[in-house]
Design a protein around this motif. Structure first.
Motif, PDB file in Angstrom:
ATOM      1  N   LYS A  33       0.820  -1.209   0.000  1.00  0.00           N
ATOM      2  CA  LYS A  33       0.000   0.000   0.000  1.00  0.00           C
ATOM      3  C   LYS A  33       0.862   1.271   0.000  1.00  0.00           C
ATOM      4  N   SER A  34       1.868   1.296   0.878  1.00  0.00           N
ATOM      5  CA  SER A  34       2.679   2.526   1.000  1.00  0.00           C
ATOM      6  C   SER A  34       3.387   2.870  -0.297  1.00  0.00           C
ATOM      7  N   GLU A  51      -1.094   6.179   6.483  1.00  0.00           N
ATOM      8  CA  GLU A  51      -1.526   5.594   7.746  1.00  0.00           C
ATOM      9  C   GLU A  51      -0.585   6.044   8.868  1.00  0.00           C
ATOM     10  N   TYR A  69       1.771  -6.672  19.421  1.00  0.00           N
ATOM     11  CA  TYR A  69       2.356  -7.937  18.967  1.00  0.00           C
ATOM     12  C   TYR A  69       2.916  -8.763  20.125  1.00  0.00           C
ATOM     13  N   ARG A 104      -5.431   2.710   3.855  1.00  0.00           N
ATOM     14  CA  ARG A 104      -6.433   2.072   4.706  1.00  0.00           C
ATOM     15  C   ARG A 104      -7.567   3.036   5.045  1.00  0.00           C
ATOM     16  N   ARG A 166      11.378  -5.858   4.610  1.00  0.00           N
ATOM     17  CA  ARG A 166      11.380  -4.483   5.143  1.00  0.00           C
ATOM     18  C   ARG A 166      11.789  -4.465   6.614  1.00  0.00           C
ATOM     19  N   GLU A 171       7.182  -6.327  13.787  1.00  0.00           N
ATOM     20  CA  GLU A 171       6.466  -7.346  13.003  1.00  0.00           C
ATOM     21  C   GLU A 171       7.212  -8.674  12.866  1.00  0.00           C
TER      22      GLU A 171
HETATM   23  P1  TTP Z   1      -0.830  -2.079   7.399  1.00  0.00           P
HETATM   24  O1  TTP Z   1      -1.976  -1.171   7.589  1.00  0.00           O
HETATM   25  O2  TTP Z   1      -1.125  -3.315   6.640  1.00  0.00           O
HETATM   26  O3  TTP Z   1       0.345  -1.220   6.715  1.00  0.00           O
HETATM   27  P2  TTP Z   1       1.678  -1.725   5.987  1.00  0.00           P
HETATM   28  O4  TTP Z   1       2.668  -0.610   6.112  1.00  0.00           O
HETATM   29  O5  TTP Z   1       2.058  -3.048   6.522  1.00  0.00           O
HETATM   30  O6  TTP Z   1       1.180  -1.843   4.499  1.00  0.00           O
HETATM   31  P3  TTP Z   1       1.988  -2.104   3.175  1.00  0.00           P
HETATM   32  O7  TTP Z   1       3.082  -3.054   3.476  1.00  0.00           O
HETATM   33  O8  TTP Z   1       0.937  -2.669   2.258  1.00  0.00           O
HETATM   34  O9  TTP Z   1       2.487  -0.769   2.742  1.00  0.00           O
HETATM   35  O10 TTP Z   1      -0.264  -2.472   8.821  1.00  0.00           O
HETATM   36  C1  TTP Z   1       0.572  -1.691   9.639  1.00  0.00           C
HETATM   37  C2  TTP Z   1       0.728  -2.433  10.963  1.00  0.00           C
HETATM   38  O11 TTP Z   1      -0.382  -2.159  11.820  1.00  0.00           O
HETATM   39  C3  TTP Z   1       0.754  -3.935  10.792  1.00  0.00           C
HETATM   40  O12 TTP Z   1       1.712  -4.490  11.688  1.00  0.00           O
HETATM   41  C4  TTP Z   1      -0.642  -4.389  11.180  1.00  0.00           C
HETATM   42  C5  TTP Z   1      -1.057  -3.361  12.196  1.00  0.00           C
HETATM   43  N1  TTP Z   1      -2.507  -3.079  12.254  1.00  0.00           N
HETATM   44  C6  TTP Z   1      -3.300  -3.712  13.218  1.00  0.00           C
HETATM   45  O13 TTP Z   1      -2.808  -4.575  13.960  1.00  0.00           O
HETATM   46  N2  TTP Z   1      -4.616  -3.342  13.319  1.00  0.00           N
HETATM   47  C7  TTP Z   1      -5.200  -2.427  12.487  1.00  0.00           C
HETATM   48  O14 TTP Z   1      -6.399  -2.144  12.628  1.00  0.00           O
HETATM   49  C8  TTP Z   1      -4.386  -1.817  11.470  1.00  0.00           C
HETATM   50  C9  TTP Z   1      -5.002  -0.817  10.528  1.00  0.00           C
HETATM   51  C10 TTP Z   1      -3.057  -2.176  11.390  1.00  0.00           C
END
Ligand code: TTP
Length: 227
Positions: A33-34, A51, A69, A104, A166, A171
């Protein structure tokens, strides 16, 4: 093609100049997404709303994402209440450009993350009810309206590879099972035939190499928004 959806939506928006158009980019953790947002930020027609992950890793000095986590039973409710509220505030933010693109939305906090924690018995049903009540109240505001969702649909395995490369410290504990569950929550919400979403959804195959997917998606969108 799927891009016809966005094309007709954008035409509609441009024709009625008073109307602003709001798009949310959705997809599993690590779906990209980012990166798509970074490309879209090149268009002067788009205002990008990213986000607030930074605010989740530093909430008055507390790393709420790390706490989630490490101990989801303890921090799941607090994390989701905060995520829901921060996203509701971003929905309310006015955009100067005609198209506001959000990373999001309040909907994925509810339909993907809250739903998944509840189904795993991590959120108690009292907590689930409270979050749902707040969610219903927040979305009753017009500012949470979405014109279009762009769903970056990627295999959980692809997402895991990207998350590993990344290397976000919080995570490290993400498993393929967790990503498979979140994938199912996104599918229930956005996939054709079964979707519960009433918003138009543009599905982008996000399984190809990162660069290819992001270039293709952004080129399509940039062409459409700058023509
Ligand atoms: P993502 O919103 O999936 O963002 P991302 O930076 O991982 O996306 P991408 O790689 O596609 O650019 O998640 C960010 C972190 O926040 C991820 O560890 C999951 C967590 N999260 C929750 O646990 N609950 C929530 O409601 C949201 C929106 C995120």
């Amino acid at each position: 093609s799927t891009f016809r959806v966005i094309e007709s939506c954008l035409k509609q928006m441009i024709m009625s100049s008073s109307k602003k158009f709001t798009i949310a980019v959705e997809g599993n953790i690590g779906s990209g997404k980012s990166t798509v947002l970074a490309y879209l930020s090149k268009s002067s027609l788009c205002d990008i709303v990213t986000e607030p992950v930074d605010s989740w890793t530093n909430l008055n000095g507390n790393n709420l994402l790390g706490m989630l986590y490490n101990n989801p039973h303890r921090w799941g409710f607090a994390f989701q209440a905060n995520a829901q509220m921060t996203l509701a505030k971003l929905h309310a933010q006015q955009s100067k450009a005609p198209i506001k693109v959000m990373e999001r939305s309040i909907y994925s906090t509810r339909y993907c993350f809250v739903e998944n924690l509840y189904r795993n018995n991590i959120l108690h049903n009292v907590e689930y009810e409270i979050l749902n009540d707040w969610f219903q109240m927040l979305i009753s505001n017009d500012s949470c309206y979405l014109d279009l969702i762009i769903y970056l649909r990627a295999k959980p395995e692809t997402c895991l590879e990207r998350i590993k490369s990344r290397n976000r410290p919080e995570e490290q504990s993400i498993t393929i099972d967790y990503l498979k569950q979140l994938h199912e929550r996104h599918e229930d919400w956005l996939a054709p035939q079964i979707r519960t979403s009433t918003t138009p959804v543009l599905i982008v195959d996000a399984n190809q190499t990162k660069e290819h997917v992001y270039n293709t998606t952004s080129t399509h969108l940039l062409t459409l928004t700058t023509c």
